[in-house]
Design a protein around this motif. Structure first.
Motif, PDB file in Angstrom:
ATOM      1  N   GLN A 198      58.342  41.176   4.163  1.00 35.01           N
ATOM      2  CA  GLN A 198      57.740  40.282   4.914  1.00 35.01           C
ATOM      3  C   GLN A 198      56.614  38.997   4.572  1.00 35.01           C
ATOM      4  O   GLN A 198      56.850  39.205   3.345  1.00 35.01           O
ATOM      5  CB  GLN A 198      55.971  42.131   5.002  1.00 35.01           C
ATOM      6  N   ALA A 199      56.898  37.692   5.749  1.00 35.02           N
ATOM      7  CA  ALA A 199      56.468  36.859   4.865  1.00 35.02           C
ATOM      8  C   ALA A 199      54.548  36.378   4.385  1.00 35.02           C
ATOM      9  O   ALA A 199      54.692  35.997   3.866  1.00 35.02           O
ATOM     10  CB  ALA A 199      56.839  36.160   5.792  1.00 35.02           C
ATOM     11  N   ARG A 200      54.015  38.160   5.222  1.00 33.42           N
ATOM     12  CA  ARG A 200      52.831  38.618   4.807  1.00 33.42           C
ATOM     13  C   ARG A 200      52.083  38.269   3.558  1.00 33.42           C
ATOM     14  O   ARG A 200      51.638  38.844   2.873  1.00 33.42           O
ATOM     15  CB  ARG A 200      51.243  38.993   6.241  1.00 33.42           C
ATOM     16  N   ILE A 201      53.542  39.389   2.803  1.00 37.51           N
ATOM     17  CA  ILE A 201      53.033  39.867   1.284  1.00 37.51           C
ATOM     18  C   ILE A 201      53.441  39.117   0.218  1.00 37.51           C
ATOM     19  O   ILE A 201      54.712  38.674   0.653  1.00 37.51           O
ATOM     20  CB  ILE A 201      53.924  41.342   1.078  1.00 37.51           C
ATOM     21  N   ARG A 202      52.835  39.000  -0.622  1.00 34.00           N
ATOM     22  CA  ARG A 202      53.792  37.523  -1.944  1.00 34.00           C
ATOM     23  C   ARG A 202      53.416  38.798  -3.314  1.00 34.00           C
ATOM     24  O   ARG A 202      52.584  38.809  -3.358  1.00 34.00           O
ATOM     25  CB  ARG A 202      53.155  36.075  -1.767  1.00 34.00           C
ATOM     26  N   ARG A 225      42.495  36.774   3.828  1.00 31.35           N
ATOM     27  CA  ARG A 225      43.351  36.761   2.489  1.00 31.35           C
ATOM     28  C   ARG A 225      43.315  38.128   1.092  1.00 31.35           C
ATOM     29  O   ARG A 225      42.128  36.599   0.750  1.00 31.35           O
ATOM     30  CB  ARG A 225      44.281  35.261   2.848  1.00 31.35           C
ATOM     31  N   PRO A 245      41.786  37.316  10.424  1.00 40.31           N
ATOM     32  CA  PRO A 245      42.395  37.306   9.270  1.00 40.31           C
ATOM     33  C   PRO A 245      41.765  37.169   8.240  1.00 40.31           C
ATOM     34  O   PRO A 245      40.923  36.637   7.572  1.00 40.31           O
ATOM     35  CB  PRO A 245      43.712  36.916   9.122  1.00 40.31           C
ATOM     36  N   GLN A 304      48.007  41.728  10.557  1.00 38.86           N
ATOM     37  CA  GLN A 304      47.056  40.262  11.034  1.00 38.86           C
ATOM     38  C   GLN A 304      46.525  39.628   9.123  1.00 38.86           C
ATOM     39  O   GLN A 304      46.859  38.834   9.169  1.00 38.86           O
ATOM     40  CB  GLN A 304      46.012  39.596  11.688  1.00 38.86           C
ATOM     41  N   ASP A 305      46.611  40.892   8.329  1.00 42.01           N
ATOM     42  CA  ASP A 305      46.090  39.811   7.250  1.00 42.01           C
ATOM     43  C   ASP A 305      47.601  39.886   6.038  1.00 42.01           C
ATOM     44  O   ASP A 305      48.571  39.824   6.359  1.00 42.01           O
ATOM     45  CB  ASP A 305      45.171  40.635   6.221  1.00 42.01           C
ATOM     46  N   ARG A 306      46.773  38.537   5.323  1.00 36.21           N
ATOM     47  CA  ARG A 306      48.081  37.976   3.767  1.00 36.21           C
ATOM     48  C   ARG A 306      47.646  38.824   2.376  1.00 36.21           C
ATOM     49  O   ARG A 306      45.797  39.301   2.418  1.00 36.21           O
ATOM     50  CB  ARG A 306      47.439  36.484   3.240  1.00 36.21           C
ATOM     51  N   CYS A 323      48.804  47.409   5.014  1.00 35.49           N
ATOM     52  CA  CYS A 323      49.648  46.791   5.599  1.00 35.49           C
ATOM     53  C   CYS A 323      49.566  46.901   7.445  1.00 35.49           C
ATOM     54  O   CYS A 323      50.148  46.709   7.987  1.00 35.49           O
ATOM     55  CB  CYS A 323      50.849  46.206   5.175  1.00 35.49           C
ATOM     56  N   GLU A 346      46.708  30.157  -2.637  1.00 29.42           N
ATOM     57  CA  GLU A 346      46.346  30.865  -0.813  1.00 29.42           C
ATOM     58  C   GLU A 346      45.267  31.244  -0.285  1.00 29.42           C
ATOM     59  O   GLU A 346      45.242  32.356   0.323  1.00 29.42           O
ATOM     60  CB  GLU A 346      47.066  32.199  -2.018  1.00 29.42           C
TER      61      GLU A 346
END
Length: 370
Positions: free
Chosen positions: A68-72, A20, A18, A44-46, A39, A91
């Motif tokens: 989605q938890a993987r998006i900030r 980041r 993955p 699998q990526d952040r 996405c 991060e």
């Protein structure tokens, strides 16, 4: 989502560790399309989206993703070095996709200060933050700093000139293109001085979903729907190479995964068309796709206005390096891309109606004394 086209399924690979990513300007037009694309393609990526939410930044462009938890999402500026340091460290960012920019030529003529601050100083601040972060992490070979630039840094072409290549000398003609050229030079210098794994993509004119309505194609779509004039600069004979934004995103995907650090790549679709011909093509599609227009045929709305100061006559981009060395090619024709884009605007009035204001009209009036 606008960017789930299976035609791009051969690009990149999900069979890898993955990544980041820090996506600057990720609530803007191209940046938000890239976030949607990434996405869909790499679940699998952040992704950390950093955007200052200036006039063209729109958090609604990311609707459905932030849950989605993987998006900030982070509301902030690329010139804020302490913020960048915190995001990179907390991060564990290994890839930067740098879209954040002031990008409208008319605005750069009226207010060049913001363009220098964001496109030059902001890019420098981001480079410095990532350089120190990369060095502290032991200079991983797989890290990437992708700088999203424009073909406008090359200046203007005569009608019979060959398209821009990566060796074309820089000759920017507006404060916008000059500020982007300044950012490009810094990115290039950071690779050659510090060996930072940078990449630069020079794209031709983009169009597609989430494009702010002051730019040509969305402006035409919205004005046709509202029965307002379609302003055409000068004689309308300016030539541009139009690239669908999803093709641009797939090209950036290919660069991150297969581009050579330190290199620059032109990204175009070989869809050169005169502005006036583009307007007539859009009118034809709007007459077909929206037969209940208040003014039909909408060609009646075409209005010629005084030309933009320093308006470049022609852009054309040779993408052969990207195609042969990286293995990328566009999926959309101009007709299919315009059809998809127009249908998107017809289907998403809830997105563009809140953006309508006299602001961009005041800019035009101020610029041309109307």
């Amino acid at each position: 989502m606008p960017l789930t086209d299976t035609v791009h399924s051969a690009l990149g690979t999900t069979d890898r560790p993955p990544r980041r990513l820090l996506v600057t300007g990720g609530a803007g037009f191209i940046g938000s399309n890239f976030v949607h694309y990434w996405c869909d393609r790499y679940p699998q990526d952040r992704l950390v989206v950093l955007d200052a939410l200036t006039y063209a930044g729109n958090r609604n462009n990311l609707a459905g993703l932030e849950q989605q938890a993987r998006i900030r999402f982070v509301h902030g500026n690329i010139s804020d070095r302490p913020l960048l340091n915190r995001l990179l460290n907390t991060e564990s960012i290994d890839t930067i996709a740098h879209f954040a920019a002031e990008s409208h030529v008319d605005r750069s003529i009226l207010e060049p200060d913001a363009f220098v601050q964001t496109n030059v100083v902001g890019t420098f601040t981001l480079l410095e933050a990532f350089r120190h972060h990369w060095q502290r992490r032991g200079q991983p070979a797989g890290d990437r700093f992708l700088h999203v630039s424009t073909d406008e840094v090359y200046g203007s072409l005569e009608p019979t000139d060959p398209p821009f290549t990566e060796s074309t000398p820089y000759a920017p003609n507006s404060p916008y293109s000059a500020s982007k050229a300044g950012g490009d030079h810094l990115v290039r210098a950071y690779h050659h001085t510090y060996h930072l794994p940078t990449l630069i993509g020079h794209s031709s004119n983009n169009y597609g979903p989430y494009h702010f309505p002051e730019k040509l194609i969305p402006l035409l779509c919205v004005n046709i729907l509202l029965g307002k004039p379609l302003p055409i600069y000068g004689d309308g004979q300016q030539v541009r190479d139009w690239l669908h934004v999803s093709d641009h995103c797939s090209a950036l995907d290919a660069l991150i995964h297969r581009g050579q650090p330190g290199q620059t790549y032109n990204i175009g679709s070989n869809h050169e068309v005169k502005n006036i011909d583009l307007v007539y093509q859009i009118c034809d599609l709007m007459n077909e796709l929206a037969p209940t227009l208040s003014v039909a045929p909408c060609q009646q709305l075409i209005t010629f206005v005084r030309d933009r100061p320093g308006h470049d006559r022609r852009y054309a981009t040779d993408s052969n390096k990207l195609k042969t060395q990286v293995g990328w090619s566009p999926a959309y024709t101009l007709e299919s891309g315009l059809r998809q884009t127009i249908q998107w605007y017809l289907d998403h009035p809830h997105w563009w109606i809140p953006l309508l204001s006299p602001t961009y009209q005041q800019y035009y009036a101020k610029l041309y004394g109307e």
